[in-house]
Motif scaffolding. Structure first.
Motif, short mmCIF file in Angstrom:
data_model
loop_
_atom_site.label_atom_id
_atom_site.label_comp_id
_atom_site.label_asym_id
_atom_site.label_seq_id
_atom_site.Cartn_x
_atom_site.Cartn_y
_atom_site.Cartn_z
N THR A 1 0.83 -1.21 0.00
CA THR A 1 0.00 0.00 0.00
C THR A 1 0.87 1.26 0.00
O THR A 1 2.03 1.25 0.39
CB THR A 1 -0.91 0.03 1.24
N ASP A 2 0.25 2.37 -0.41
CA ASP A 2 0.95 3.65 -0.40
C ASP A 2 1.37 4.02 1.02
O ASP A 2 2.46 4.58 1.23
CB ASP A 2 0.05 4.76 -0.97
N ASN A 3 0.53 3.72 1.99
CA ASN A 3 0.85 4.02 3.38
C ASN A 3 2.09 3.24 3.84
O ASN A 3 2.96 3.78 4.54
CB ASN A 3 -0.34 3.68 4.28
N GLN A 4 2.16 1.98 3.42
CA GLN A 4 3.31 1.17 3.81
C GLN A 4 4.58 1.64 3.10
O GLN A 4 5.68 1.62 3.68
CB GLN A 4 3.03 -0.30 3.50
N ILE A 5 4.46 2.06 1.86
CA ILE A 5 5.61 2.60 1.14
C ILE A 5 6.14 3.84 1.86
O ILE A 5 7.35 4.02 2.02
CB ILE A 5 5.22 2.93 -0.32
N SER A 6 5.23 4.68 2.32
CA SER A 6 5.62 5.85 3.10
C SER A 6 6.33 5.45 4.38
O SER A 6 7.36 6.03 4.75
CB SER A 6 4.38 6.69 3.42
#
Length: 216
Positions: free
Chosen positions: A70-75
């Motif tokens: 997810t984008d959140n995990q990439i962040s």
């Protein structure tokens, strides 16, 4: 964290404390509040904006469960990677990695520094200290060892999340293991940390020095 760090400075006046905030897309007014608060205290500080483009190309977009990261995990992975790089460049001795949803007792950092000094001298090894006495770690029968810290006991654990104190030497020695957490989403996410704890002592306090404001 600031109050705990300021309290620790009273006991370690010659220690060069430096707090670095790695921020991702906070509003300018929030960033200004952070900096104004930090500047009220007598230690080095900085607020650094995270640039995802520095790290996204290094992140495997599929995780260990063969799902899209997810984008959140990439962040999150990018933030951890940035924190590791900063620690490698700026730190000379102890490093405390702190996630943004922990509330600390005033004595937390003082206790961790005194305990690190005491126990590492006894066993003649570097350590990892987690400030949380996680309840979930009592849900299974694990053998452990108990050490006497500064003002409380500490027990050996083999799991933590991403908030922990350790030495620059430990980060350098296990650099590939730490950064692997930033490039591939394991299950659990902190698996590379747990693999380090099979070789090195990781301790958590009894009772806890902080609370994790999680939804679990």
């Amino acid at each position: 964290v600031i109050l705990a760090l300021n309290h620790a400075k009273e006991f370690f006046p010659k220690v060069d404390f430096n707090i670095v905030v790695v921020d991702h897309i906070s509003e300018k007014k929030i960033l200004n509040k952070m900096k104004n608060l930090l500047d009220k205290f007598n230690f080095k500080n900085s607020v650094i904006s995270l640039n995802l483009s520095e790290f996204t190309s290094e992140i495997n977009k599929t995780n260990t469960e063969n799902k899209q990261v997810t984008d959140n995990q990439i962040s999150n992975m990018s933030s951890i990677h940035k924190s590791l790089l900063i620690s490698k460049d700026l730190c000379k001795d102890l490093i405390y990695f702190v996630e943004d949803d922990y509330i600390h007792q005033k004595e937390a950092i003082k206790e961790m520094i005194f305990t690190y000094e005491r126990i590492s001298s006894i066993i003649n090894k570097e350590l990892i200290l987690c400030p949380i006495d996680y309840p979930y770690l009592y849900s299974k029968l694990d053998s452990t060892n108990i050490f006497l810290g500064s003002s409380r006991h500490w027990r050996v654990v083999e799991e933590t999340l991403c908030t922990f104190l350790t030495s620059k030497k430990m980060v350098t020695d296990y650099w590939d293991k730490y950064t692997s957490m930033c490039k591939f989403e394991h299950y659990p996410f902190e698996l590379p940390l747990h693999e380090i704890y099979k070789k090195e002592y990781c301790l958590s306090p009894i009772p806890s020095l902080a609370i994790h404001c999680t939804n679990i």
